[in-house]
Design a protein around this motif. Structure first.
Motif, short mmCIF file in Angstrom:
data_model
loop_
_atom_site.label_atom_id
_atom_site.label_comp_id
_atom_site.label_asym_id
_atom_site.label_seq_id
_atom_site.Cartn_x
_atom_site.Cartn_y
_atom_site.Cartn_z
N ALA A 75 42.23 -67.49 -12.50
CA ALA A 75 42.33 -68.65 -11.63
C ALA A 75 43.76 -68.84 -11.13
CB ALA A 75 41.89 -69.90 -12.39
N LEU A 76 43.88 -69.62 -10.05
CA LEU A 76 45.21 -70.03 -9.60
C LEU A 76 45.73 -71.13 -10.50
CD1 LEU A 76 43.90 -68.79 -6.95
CD2 LEU A 76 45.33 -70.41 -5.68
N THR A 77 47.03 -71.20 -10.67
CA THR A 77 47.67 -72.35 -11.28
C THR A 77 48.22 -73.19 -10.14
OG1 THR A 77 48.28 -71.10 -13.26
CG2 THR A 77 49.48 -73.16 -12.83
N VAL A 78 47.59 -74.32 -9.88
CA VAL A 78 47.94 -75.14 -8.73
C VAL A 78 48.85 -76.29 -9.17
CG1 VAL A 78 47.06 -76.54 -6.83
CG2 VAL A 78 45.74 -74.57 -7.64
N THR A 79 50.03 -76.34 -8.59
CA THR A 79 50.99 -77.41 -8.86
C THR A 79 51.04 -78.32 -7.64
OG1 THR A 79 52.34 -75.97 -10.27
CG2 THR A 79 53.38 -77.95 -9.40
N ALA A 80 50.63 -79.57 -7.80
CA ALA A 80 50.65 -80.54 -6.70
C ALA A 80 51.82 -81.49 -6.90
CB ALA A 80 49.34 -81.32 -6.66
N THR A 81 52.68 -81.57 -5.88
CA THR A 81 53.86 -82.43 -5.94
C THR A 81 53.81 -83.46 -4.82
OG1 THR A 81 55.27 -81.13 -4.46
CG2 THR A 81 55.14 -80.42 -6.76
N ASP A 82 54.87 -84.26 -4.72
CA ASP A 82 54.93 -85.30 -3.70
C ASP A 82 55.62 -84.85 -2.43
OD1 ASP A 82 53.61 -87.18 -5.28
OD2 ASP A 82 55.48 -87.81 -6.25
N SER A 83 56.21 -83.65 -2.42
CA SER A 83 56.96 -83.27 -1.22
C SER A 83 57.09 -81.76 -1.08
CB SER A 83 58.36 -83.89 -1.24
OG SER A 83 59.20 -83.20 -2.15
N ASP A 84 57.27 -81.33 0.15
CA ASP A 84 57.56 -79.93 0.44
C ASP A 84 58.90 -79.52 -0.16
OD1 ASP A 84 55.46 -78.77 2.34
OD2 ASP A 84 55.91 -80.68 3.29
N ASN A 85 59.84 -80.46 -0.21
CA ASN A 85 61.16 -80.14 -0.74
C ASN A 85 61.06 -79.71 -2.20
OD1 ASN A 85 63.96 -79.91 -0.40
ND2 ASN A 85 64.31 -81.88 -1.38
N GLN A 86 60.27 -80.43 -2.99
CA GLN A 86 60.05 -80.04 -4.38
C GLN A 86 59.43 -78.65 -4.46
OE1 GLN A 86 58.24 -83.07 -7.02
NE2 GLN A 86 58.48 -84.52 -5.34
N ASN A 87 58.46 -78.41 -3.58
CA ASN A 87 57.78 -77.12 -3.60
C ASN A 87 58.72 -75.97 -3.24
OD1 ASN A 87 55.49 -78.54 -4.24
ND2 ASN A 87 54.61 -78.45 -2.19
N GLN A 88 59.60 -76.21 -2.27
CA GLN A 88 60.56 -75.17 -1.89
C GLN A 88 61.49 -74.84 -3.05
OE1 GLN A 88 62.53 -76.09 1.93
NE2 GLN A 88 60.74 -77.36 2.37
N ASN A 89 61.93 -75.85 -3.80
CA ASN A 89 62.79 -75.61 -4.95
C ASN A 89 62.07 -74.78 -6.00
OD1 ASN A 89 64.94 -77.06 -3.87
ND2 ASN A 89 64.31 -79.00 -4.80
N GLN A 90 60.79 -75.08 -6.20
CA GLN A 90 60.01 -74.31 -7.18
C GLN A 90 59.82 -72.87 -6.75
OE1 GLN A 90 56.86 -76.31 -9.61
NE2 GLN A 90 56.68 -77.61 -7.79
N LEU A 91 59.61 -72.66 -5.45
CA LEU A 91 59.44 -71.30 -4.96
C LEU A 91 60.76 -70.52 -5.06
CD1 LEU A 91 57.61 -69.18 -3.66
CD2 LEU A 91 58.16 -70.15 -1.43
N ARG A 92 61.84 -71.15 -4.69
CA ARG A 92 63.15 -70.47 -4.75
C ARG A 92 63.49 -70.03 -6.17
NH1 ARG A 92 68.28 -73.11 -2.46
NH2 ARG A 92 69.03 -71.09 -3.21
N THR A 93 63.14 -70.85 -7.14
CA THR A 93 63.49 -70.53 -8.53
C THR A 93 62.43 -69.69 -9.23
OG1 THR A 93 62.53 -72.65 -9.25
CG2 THR A 93 64.90 -72.61 -8.78
N GLY A 94 61.36 -69.36 -8.53
CA GLY A 94 60.35 -68.50 -9.11
C GLY A 94 59.34 -69.18 -10.01
#
Length: 315
Positions: free
Chosen positions: A207-226
Motif C-alpha cells: 500500500a501507499l503511505t499517505v501523509t496528509a498535511t495542511d500545506s504544500d510548503n510542508q509537503n515540499q519540505n518532506q519531499l526535499r528531505t526524503g
C-alpha cells in the motif's frame, strides 16, 4: 476547482519568496518582462509573443458593441501561480492565463482589464453582468455549465512531483505502490492517493503511505528531505514549483498526461453567445498559429495544452 482554495492560498504564500524579484510589463500589458535577479525559469518574458498577435477584423466585427467600445472586463482570483498572480509590484497581473487573455483580446482587437475577485464571486458576477469573462483555473463541469458557458483553454489534473533525478524510480501511479506520498488534507489528491493505495493492495502490492498535511510548503519540505517519495499536486502548480524551487534543482514532474484530467474554462454569461463564440474562435486561431503553444511553453505548462477550444467540453 480540483483542490480547495485554501490550499492554493497556502501555495501562494510558499511561492511568494520566489516571485519577489520579478516584475510585470511597464504598463501591465503585452505580457511579462523579467526584472534583474528574477529566476529565469520561473517568470518568462512573454512580451514579444503577446505583442505579435494580429487583430482579426471579422472577429472584431462580431463582438457585442459594448465590448468593442469598452474592451473586455475579465475577473480572476489572482493568487494562483503560475495561472494568475501579482508581480513584485503587487498590482500587475502575470501568469499564463493572463498572457492568454491578452492574446485573445489582441486577436479580437480590444483591450482587456483584470479584476481581482474572490473565487466564489466569479460566477455570480458574470451572471449579473458586472464582468464579461472569468479566467481563474476554474474547472469546466456539467454543474457549472448549468450556470455559465465555458470556452475550454487548458487541461489540468493531478501530477506527481518527485525529487530531482527521480531517485525512487517513480514513473507513474502504479510505481507509487509501497512509497510514501504527501498530499494536502481534504483535496482530490488525497482521495486519489487513497484509491491508488487500494488498487495496489488489490494487485498484491504494498500500500501507499499517505501523509496528509495542511500545506504544500510542508509537503515540499518532506519531499526535499526524503521523508516522502512524491507529492501529488495540480499540474500548473507542480510544474511551477519544480521550475522555481531552488532554481529548479529540487524537484521535477513525472512526465505524462495529467491524472483524472479535466478542462479549465473561460467563463461567459449564458446569454452572451456572440462573445462566447468570438472568444472561442480567437482562442482557436491562437492554437492554430502557434501563439497558444508558445505561451504555455514559456510558462512550462505545455503538458496541459489542448488542440481544440471546445465550448462546454467538461463532464
Amino acid at each position: 476547482m480540483s483542490r480547495c482554495r485554501a490550499a492554493q492560498a497556502v501555495l501562494l504564500a510558499s511561492l511568494a519568496v520566489l516571485v519577489t524579484a520579478c516584475g510585470g510589463g511597464p504598463d501591465g500589458a503585452g505580457g511579462t518582462s523579467q526584472a534583474a535577479g528574477a529566476p529565469a525559469s520561473g517568470i518568462p518574458d512573454t512580451a514579444a509573443i503577446v505583442q505579435g498577435v494580429q487583430k482579426d477584423a471579422q472577429l472584431n466585427a462580431a463582438l457585442p458593441d459594448n465590448v468593442k467600445s469598452a474592451g473586455l472586463h475579465l475577473a480572476s482570483n489572482l493568487q494562483s501561480a503560475p495561472n494568475n498572480f501579482y508581480a513584485a509590484d503587487g498590482k500587475t497581473p502575470i501568469g499564463y492565463e493572463v498572457d492568454l487573455a491578452k492574446a485573445i483580446a489582441a486577436k479580437l482587437g480590444v483591450t482587456v482589464t483584470h479584476q481581482d475577485m474572490a473565487f466564489g464571486s466569479l460566477i455570480t458576477s458574470l451572471q449579473s453582468g458586472r464582468i464579461d469573462l472569468t479566467m481563474a483555473g476554474m474547472n469546466d463541469t456539467k454543474a457549472r455549465q448549468a450556470q455559465i458557458d465555458f470556452v475550454d483553454y487548458f487541461t489540468s489534473g493531478i501530477t506527481i512531483m518527485i525529487r530531482k533525478g527521480n531517485p525512487d524510480g517513480i514513473t507513474g501511479p502504479d510505481t507509487l505502490c509501497g512509497k510514501s506520498v504527501a498530499v494536502v488534507q481534504g483535496t482530490s489528491h488525497q482521495k486519489f492517493a487513497e484509491a491508488q493505495s487500494t488498487k495496489c493492495t488489490q494487485a498484491g502490492k504494498p500500500a501507499l503511505t499517505v501523509t496528509a498535511t495542511d500545506s504544500d510548503n510542508q509537503n515540499q519540505n518532506q519531499l526535499r528531505t526524503g521523508r516522502v517519495a512524491a507529492i501529488l499536486n495540480d499540474l500548473p502548480s507542480a510544474v511551477y514549483i519544480s521550475r522555481t524551487a531552488g532554481d529548479g534543482k529540487f524537484f521535477e514532474v513525472v512526465p505524462g498526461e495529467p491524472i483524472e484530467g479535466g478542462p479549465y474554462g473561460i467563463g461567459v454569461n449564458k446569454t452572451n453567445t456572440p462573445l462566447r463564440d468570438s472568444v472561442q474562435k480567437a482562442l482557436q486561431a491562437l492554437i492554430a498559429d502557434g501563439t497558444y503553444g508558445k505561451i504555455l511553453q514559456a510558462w512550462g505548462v505545455e503538458q496541459g495544452a489542448i488542440k481544440e477550444a471546445a465550448v462546454n467540453g467538461g463532464s
